[in-house]
Design a protein around this motif. Structure first.
Motif, mmCIF file in Angstrom:
data_model
loop_
_atom_site.group_PDB
_atom_site.id
_atom_site.type_symbol
_atom_site.label_atom_id
_atom_site.label_comp_id
_atom_site.label_asym_id
_atom_site.label_seq_id
_atom_site.Cartn_x
_atom_site.Cartn_y
_atom_site.Cartn_z
ATOM 1 N N ALA A 87 5.464 2.400 1.127
ATOM 2 C CA ALA A 87 4.894 1.190 1.711
ATOM 3 C C ALA A 87 3.382 1.111 1.541
ATOM 4 O O ALA A 87 2.801 0.029 1.670
ATOM 5 C CB ALA A 87 5.253 1.100 3.202
ATOM 6 N N TYR A 88 2.743 2.253 1.260
ATOM 7 C CA TYR A 88 1.297 2.255 1.041
ATOM 8 C C TYR A 88 1.008 2.178 -0.447
ATOM 9 O O TYR A 88 1.599 2.897 -1.263
ATOM 10 C CB TYR A 88 0.651 3.509 1.631
ATOM 11 N N PHE A 139 -1.335 -1.181 3.245
ATOM 12 C CA PHE A 139 0.014 -0.842 3.685
ATOM 13 C C PHE A 139 0.759 -2.132 3.996
ATOM 14 O O PHE A 139 0.237 -3.004 4.703
ATOM 15 C CB PHE A 139 -0.039 0.044 4.937
ATOM 16 N N VAL A 140 1.989 -2.265 3.476
ATOM 17 C CA VAL A 140 2.822 -3.438 3.722
ATOM 18 C C VAL A 140 4.083 -2.983 4.451
ATOM 19 O O VAL A 140 4.835 -2.147 3.936
ATOM 20 C CB VAL A 140 3.196 -4.153 2.402
ATOM 21 N N ALA A 141 4.322 -3.531 5.633
ATOM 22 C CA ALA A 141 5.460 -3.120 6.450
ATOM 23 C C ALA A 141 6.776 -3.504 5.771
ATOM 24 O O ALA A 141 7.016 -4.683 5.516
ATOM 25 C CB ALA A 141 5.384 -3.762 7.826
ATOM 26 N N PRO A 142 7.652 -2.533 5.467
ATOM 27 C CA PRO A 142 8.929 -2.855 4.826
ATOM 28 C C PRO A 142 9.958 -3.426 5.792
ATOM 29 O O PRO A 142 10.858 -4.156 5.382
ATOM 30 C CB PRO A 142 9.389 -1.506 4.270
ATOM 31 N N VAL A 143 9.833 -3.089 7.077
ATOM 32 C CA VAL A 143 10.756 -3.606 8.092
ATOM 33 C C VAL A 143 9.958 -3.908 9.355
ATOM 34 O O VAL A 143 8.863 -3.372 9.571
ATOM 35 C CB VAL A 143 11.871 -2.589 8.419
ATOM 36 N N ALA A 144 10.516 -4.765 10.183
ATOM 37 C CA ALA A 144 9.897 -5.043 11.481
ATOM 38 C C ALA A 144 10.060 -3.822 12.378
ATOM 39 O O ALA A 144 11.125 -3.188 12.394
ATOM 40 C CB ALA A 144 10.544 -6.269 12.117
ATOM 41 N N GLY A 167 6.570 -7.418 5.989
ATOM 42 C CA GLY A 167 5.584 -8.072 5.134
ATOM 43 C C GLY A 167 4.178 -8.079 5.695
ATOM 44 O O GLY A 167 3.234 -8.459 4.969
ATOM 45 N N ASP A 168 3.979 -7.702 6.959
ATOM 46 C CA ASP A 168 2.622 -7.619 7.510
ATOM 47 C C ASP A 168 1.803 -6.576 6.753
ATOM 48 O O ASP A 168 2.330 -5.533 6.339
ATOM 49 C CB ASP A 168 2.667 -7.261 8.995
ATOM 50 N N GLN A 169 0.503 -6.828 6.617
ATOM 51 C CA GLN A 169 -0.381 -5.935 5.864
ATOM 52 C C GLN A 169 -1.411 -5.292 6.791
ATOM 53 O O GLN A 169 -1.983 -5.969 7.655
ATOM 54 C CB GLN A 169 -1.100 -6.706 4.754
#
Length: 291
Positions: free
Chosen positions: A193-194, A201-206, A261-263
């Protein structure tokens, strides 16, 4: 006994076209073959009380009958006529088949030795029933397999952890504008994810995540770092310039609830710097649990 009704439809219907229509309506192949067998070398006889006539072929006419049912001559019985069994439409075959199947099952439960349909039809019905059970079993297994694969994917997606550091010689900064720090050396990156090329870093899951960042810097210049989520400042750490302090160390940490999808990244304030070597300036994060 089942027949396809030609009487009510047309004066003459090509049988080959009729089988094609049945297939287009979704009638299974075994049932079509069963219907075709009714038109192939059909034999019948007449029973009155305990007396039976000899077997004779049943000729099904395609011309329209008015005022009477189709019939055939009874060989050896004079000029009298034998009515042909009542015909039904092709789309009613499913209903008649279910009725016939129910009668067969009832007869078997009562121990009857006589079946309620032609032997070929009964065999095809049994074959069709076995195919249906097998298909339902395969569909159930397919659904179970899909659920297992989805569960495994969810488990893999819930494993997220990374640590990265700046490496090289010299300082990072100062720059005239605020800049994202690229931690170019990955220590661990479970879930990938990084991005070590962008420092983001992009969150792959909530889920609920935990982030930390630390720095080492010289005291002769100001230092300031801020953790950013989707371009919004979350937490920061700073140190003022001093003439008597040879080195500075600092850091911060936060729990963040992220959506897929949050960064998240670390930015260096304008006109600030940190030390970029020896794995002393780091950025880490881990998924605590998915939401």
């Amino acid at each position: 006994m089942c027949f396809v009704d030609l009487e009510k439809a047309f004066d003459c219907v090509p049988w080959g076209a009729l089988w094609g229509v049945l297939r287009e309506y979704g009638v299974p192949g075994p049932l079509i073959r069963a219907v075709r067998s009714l038109y192939d070398r059909c034999q019948s006889l007449v029973r009155i009380a305990v007396s039976k006539s000899g077997s004779f072929p049943v000729m099904i006419r395609s011309s329209r009958w008015i005022g009477s049912q189709p019939s055939v001559k009874r060989p050896g019985w004079g000029s009298s006529m034998v009515p042909i069994p009542t015909l039904i439409y092709g789309h009613e075959l499913r209903v008649v088949t279910e009725r016939t199947r129910s009668r067969i099952q009832a007869a078997e439960m009562e121990g009857a030795e006589t079946k309620a349909c032609f032997p070929d039809m009964c065999e095809l019905l049994e074959e069709f029933g076995a195919m249906k059970v097998k298909q339902e079993t395969m569909e159930t297994r397919l659904v179970e397999t899909e659920n297992q694969v989805l569960e495994l994917k969810n488990k893999e997606a819930s494993k997220v952890a990374f640590s990265a550091a700046t490496t090289g010689r010299g300082d990072v900064g100062p720059y005239s504008t605020e800049s994202t720090i690229v931690y170019n050396t990955v220590i661990t990156n479970v879930g990938n994810a990084y991005n070590q090329q962008t420092g983001i870093f992009v969150a792959p899951v909530a889920g609920m995540y935990y982030f930390t960042f630390f720095y080492h810097a010289g005291g002769h210049v100001p230092t300031g770092l801020v953790l950013v989520k989707n371009n919004h400042y979350i937490i920061s750490t700073t140190d003022h310039q001093t003439s008597y302090d040879g080195a500075d160390n600092g850091g911060n940490a936060a729990f963040l609830q992220l959506q897929q999808g949050d960064q998240v990244s670390i930015r260096l304030y304008a006109n600030c710097q940190v030390w970029g070597g020896n794995y002393r300036t780091t950025f880490s994060g881990v998924l605590l649990y998915p939401l």
